[in-house]
Design an enzyme around this catalytic site. Structure first.
Site, PDB file in Angstrom:
ATOM      1  N   ASP A 250     -16.921   7.224  -3.236  1.00  0.00           N
ATOM      2  CA  ASP A 250     -15.752   6.751  -2.504  1.00  0.00           C
ATOM      3  C   ASP A 250     -14.646   6.567  -3.537  1.00  0.00           C
ATOM      4  O   ASP A 250     -14.782   5.747  -4.457  1.00  0.00           O
ATOM      5  CB  ASP A 250     -16.082   5.419  -1.808  1.00  0.00           C
TER       6      ASP A 250
ATOM      7  N   LYS B 221       5.515  25.850  14.386  1.00  0.00           N
ATOM      8  CA  LYS B 221       4.200  25.936  15.017  1.00  0.00           C
ATOM      9  C   LYS B 221       4.395  26.476  16.428  1.00  0.00           C
ATOM     10  O   LYS B 221       5.477  26.336  17.014  1.00  0.00           O
ATOM     11  CB  LYS B 221       3.557  24.555  15.120  1.00  0.00           C
TER      12      LYS B 221
ATOM     13  N   ASP C 251       6.037  19.657   5.679  1.00  0.00           N
ATOM     14  CA  ASP C 251       4.762  20.380   5.638  1.00  0.00           C
ATOM     15  C   ASP C 251       4.942  21.800   5.092  1.00  0.00           C
ATOM     16  O   ASP C 251       4.065  22.316   4.400  1.00  0.00           O
ATOM     17  CB  ASP C 251       4.172  20.431   7.063  1.00  0.00           C
TER      18      ASP C 251
ATOM     19  N   ARG D 150     -17.601  10.639   0.836  1.00  0.00           N
ATOM     20  CA  ARG D 150     -18.009   9.244   1.092  1.00  0.00           C
ATOM     21  C   ARG D 150     -19.342   9.161   1.811  1.00  0.00           C
ATOM     22  O   ARG D 150     -19.990   8.132   1.817  1.00  0.00           O
ATOM     23  CB  ARG D 150     -16.927   8.551   1.920  1.00  0.00           C
TER      24      ARG D 150
ATOM     25  N   HIS E 288      -0.338  27.300  -1.902  1.00  0.00           N
ATOM     26  CA  HIS E 288      -1.158  28.510  -1.727  1.00  0.00           C
ATOM     27  C   HIS E 288      -0.328  29.742  -1.379  1.00  0.00           C
ATOM     28  O   HIS E 288      -0.785  30.863  -1.556  1.00  0.00           O
ATOM     29  CB  HIS E 288      -2.303  28.278  -0.734  1.00  0.00           C
TER      30      HIS E 288
ATOM     31  N   HIS F 260       6.322  25.627   0.671  1.00  0.00           N
ATOM     32  CA  HIS F 260       6.089  27.073   0.801  1.00  0.00           C
ATOM     33  C   HIS F 260       7.401  27.875   0.882  1.00  0.00           C
ATOM     34  O   HIS F 260       7.591  28.850   0.168  1.00  0.00           O
ATOM     35  CB  HIS F 260       5.252  27.389   2.038  1.00  0.00           C
TER      36      HIS F 260
HETATM   37  C1  BG6 Z   1      -0.389  24.394   5.115  1.00  0.00           C
HETATM   38  C2  BG6 Z   1       0.181  23.495   6.192  1.00  0.00           C
HETATM   39  O1  BG6 Z   1       0.168  24.079   3.865  1.00  0.00           O
HETATM   40  O2  BG6 Z   1      -0.118  25.751   5.416  1.00  0.00           O
HETATM   41  C3  BG6 Z   1      -0.355  23.867   7.558  1.00  0.00           C
HETATM   42  O3  BG6 Z   1      -0.151  22.138   5.913  1.00  0.00           O
HETATM   43  C4  BG6 Z   1      -0.161  25.348   7.816  1.00  0.00           C
HETATM   44  O4  BG6 Z   1       0.266  23.099   8.573  1.00  0.00           O
HETATM   45  C5  BG6 Z   1      -0.675  26.185   6.640  1.00  0.00           C
HETATM   46  O5  BG6 Z   1      -0.852  25.679   9.004  1.00  0.00           O
HETATM   47  C6  BG6 Z   1      -0.304  27.643   6.824  1.00  0.00           C
HETATM   48  O6  BG6 Z   1      -0.932  28.427   5.844  1.00  0.00           O
HETATM   49  P1  BG6 Z   1      -1.290  29.949   6.125  1.00  0.00           P
HETATM   50  O7  BG6 Z   1      -1.729  30.481   4.803  1.00  0.00           O
HETATM   51  O8  BG6 Z   1      -2.371  29.959   7.159  1.00  0.00           O
HETATM   52  O9  BG6 Z   1      -0.037  30.581   6.633  1.00  0.00           O
END
Ligand code: BG6
Length: 486
Positions: free
Chosen positions: A89, A337, A232, A47, A175, A237
Site C-alpha cells: 500500500d 469523446k 486529459d 494493495r 504515450h 497529447h
Molecule cells: C489517455 C486519456 O491519456 O488517452 C484517455 O486519459 C484517452 O481519456 C486515451 O481515452 C486515448 O489514447 P489512445 O491511444 O487510445 O488514443
C-alpha cells in the site's frame, strides 16, 4: 531486434487498469519479439493481499484479452514466468521494506519504477523509494499522466519528486509520442529536403490536429468529471503533437536537443486573454446519440457523473505560435469523446497557388495538404491536384499515400511497448522534461480559469457527431473547414 539490458520493472498500481490493459500487453509483445533480456523481471505491486497465483489469474483474465491475436501459448507462459507480485500500500511506509532487496547498484542492471497510480501518491512513493535505497543512479522512474491538476499542483509534484531523483532519472510519459506516425513526422520533416522549406508561415495556411474518440468515459466517470478534455488530452497529447509539428530542427536526436526545441514552441504559444478564451475556444459536452449505429447515453447519464456537471468532453482551440516561422498561422486543435469515429490526425494545409489556370477544384483555395494519420490506421498522405485524364485541362484531387501498415515488413511496436523499451534502454527523447510540462500548464491555465468563472455551460453536441456547431464556426471565421468537412 537488440535486447534490453537486464532489468527489474516494478509496477506500482499493478492491479490497475493501465497495467492490465496497456503495460503488461506491451511488455508481452516486447518479450515475444525477443526484445527483453532473459534476466528481465516484472514485479507488480498492489494493495490486494494476493498470492502470486491469484495475481497471475487476474493477468490471465484482464490482460490477456488485450493481447488479441498475438497470443501464443509458449511466449505467454514464458512471459508470465517473469512476473511476481507483492502486496504494497503506497500509503504505508512499512510496506516498502521488501523493496530493499533491489538497491545494490549494479551498473549492468536497470531498475524501473513505473508509477501507474494516482498522482497524489507520487511524492510519497518517491520518498519511500529513497528511504529503502531505491534512488541510486541505476533507478528510473516513470511518471504517468495526469501530472497534477494545474500548474501549482504539477509544480508541487515535480518539486517533491526532484528531492529524491535527478531529472535524467525521470520519464514523464505521454504515450502519443510513442506512436509510430509521430516519430515518422520527425523523419519526414528532417530526413528530406522537400518539406522543410515549405514548413513555415509563407507556405502553410493552417494546421489542424484532431484526436477524436468514439468511446465515452468508460467507467472512469469519477476521474473524468474532475479532469475534462482540456486537462486529459489537450494539455499533454495535443500540445506534444503541436510541438512535433512546429519545432525547429534539433541539432541532434539527443533527448535534450529535442526537448529544448519543443520547449521553445511551448514558450512561444500566445497566451489567452479572457476575451481570447471566448473567441478562440469551444467546450462541449455530449448528449445522448448513436455511435456506430448503437444508441448511447449522454455524459450526464453516465455512471458517477454529478447532475448538472459542466465538465467538457470536447474542446477545440485556435492556438497561435508567436515566432518567425509560425506567426499568423492558426493551429486548430480539437479532441472529444463520443465523436463520430476514432480518428487522430495532423493536417498541414498549405496555401493555394497564386493564380487559377484550370477548370475543376480551385487551387487558389487548398491545393496541397499533408495528412499524418496516427489512428485508426497509420499513414501519411500528400494531397495535391493533378490533371483529370482525357480532353481538356481539368484538375482533380489525388494523393500520394505512404501507407506504412501495408508496406512495412517489420512489426510495429505499439506506443507503450516502444516507450517501455526506451525507459529500459535509457532513452529520454520521447519523454517530457519538467520545464515542458510547466509551460504546457501555463498555457492551459487561463482557459481553465476563465471557464471556471464563466456562467456559460459547455455547448451540447449529439454523441456520434464531430462536436458542437461552434467548432466548425471557430474555423469558418478564418475561412477554413475541418479536414473531414472539406
Ligand atoms: C489517455 C486519456 O491519456 O488517452 C484517455 O486519459 C484517452 O481519456 C486515451 O481515452 C486515448 O489514447 P489512445 O491511444 O487510445 O488514443
Amino acid at each position: 531486434m537488440t535486447t534490453t539490458p537486464p532489468f527489474d520493472m516494478i509496477l506500482f498500481g499493478g492491479t490497475g487498469d493501465l497495467v492490465m490493459r496497456k503495460l503488461l500487453p506491451a511488455l508481452y509483445q516486447a518479450h515475444k519479439a525477443g526484445a527483453l533480456h532473459p534476466e528481465g523481471r516484472i514485479l507488480a505491486l498492489g494493495r490486494k493481499d494476493f498470492e502470486r497465483e491469484a495475481y497471475v489469474a487476474q493477468v490471465e483474465s484482464q490482460s490477456r484479452p488485450h493481447v488479441g491475436a498475438d497470443w501464443v501459448a509458449d511466449a505467454w507462459n514464458t512471459f508470465i514466468d517473469r512476473i511476481s507480485y507483492l502486496k504494497l500500500d503506497a500509503e504505508h511506509p512499512q510496506d516498502f521494506a521488501p523493496l530493499a532487496q533491489f538497491p545494490v547498484h549494479d551498473p549492468q542492471r536497470v531498475t524501473v519504477c513505473y508509477l501507474a497510480t494516482a498522482p497524489q501518491l507520487f511524492a510519497g512513493i518517491c520518498e519511500q523509494l529513497a528511504r529503502v535505497g531505491l534512488n541510486h543512479p541505476g533507478v528510473r522512474v516513470v511518471l504517468e499522466k495526469p501530472l497534477g491538476h494545474d500548474l501549482a499542483s504539477s509544480n508541487a509534484i515535480n518539486a517533491a519528486v526532484a528531492q529524491y531523483f535527478d531529472e535524467n532519472q525521470l520519464y514523464r510519459i505521454d504515450h502519443y509520442l510513442g506512436k509510430e506516425s509521430v516519430q515518422n513526422l520527425m523523419a519526414i520533416r528532417f530526413g528530406n529536403v522537400l518539406f522543410e522549406p515549405l514548413w513555415r508561415r509563407d507556405w502553410v495556411d493552417n494546421v489542424q490536429i484532431t484526436i477524436a474518440e468514439d468511446l465515452g468515459v468508460e467507467g472512469r466517470g469519477d476521474f473524468y468529471d474532475k479532469t475534462g478534455a482540456l486537462r486529459d488530452m489537450m494539455q499533454n497529447h495535443l500540445l506534444q503533437l503541436l510541438c512535433m509539428v512546429a519545432m525547429e530542427p534539433p541539432a541532434s536526436l539527443e533527448a535534450n536537443a529535442i526537448r529544448d526545441e519543443k520547449l521553445k514552441v511551448l514558450k512561444a504559444l500566445k497566451p489567452f486573454s479572457e476575451s481570447d478564451v471566448v473567441r478562440k475556444t469551444v467546450r462541449g459536452q455530449y448528449r445522448s446519440g448513436a455511435v456506430d449505429g448503437k444508441p448511447v447515453v449522454g455524459y450526464l447519464q453516465e455512471p458517477n457523473i454529478p447532475p448538472g456537471s459542466v465538465t467538457e468532453t470536447f474542446v477545440a482551440v485556435k492556438a497561435e505560435i508567436a515566432n518567425w516561422r509560425w506567426s499568423g498561422v492558426p493551429f486548430f486543435l480539437r479532441t472529444g469523446k463520443r465523436m463520430q469515429e476514432r480518428l487522430a490526425e495532423i493536417v498541414i494545409n498549405f496555401r493555394g497557388v497564386p493564380l487559377s489556370l484550370f477548370a475543376g477544384p480551385d487551387p487558389q483555395r487548398v491545393a496541397n495538404r499533408l495528412v499524418i494519420r496516427l489512428q485508426p490506421d497509420e499513414s501519411i498522405r500528400l494531397h495535391f491536384l493533378a490533371k483529370e485524364a482525357g480532353d481538356g485541362m481539368r484538375l482533380q484531387p489525388t494523393f500520394l499515400n505512404l501507407d506504412f501498415e501495408s508496406t512495412s515488413r517489420t512489426r510495429r511496436a505499439d506506443a507503450y511497448e516502444r516507450l517501455l523499451l526506451d525507459v529500459i534502454r535509457g532513452h529520454l527523447g520521447l519523454f517530457m522534461r519538467r520545464d515542458e510540462l510547466a509551460e504546457a500548464w501555463r498555457w492551459v491555465e487561463p482557459i481553465l480559469e476563465s471557464w471556471a468563472r464563466s456562467n456559460e455551460a459547455p455547448k451540447s453536441y449529439t454523441a456520434g457527431t464531430w462536436g458542437p456547431a461552434a467548432s466548425s464556426a471557430l474555423l469558418s471565421r478564418d475561412g477554413v473547414s475541418w479536414h473531414e468537412e472539406l
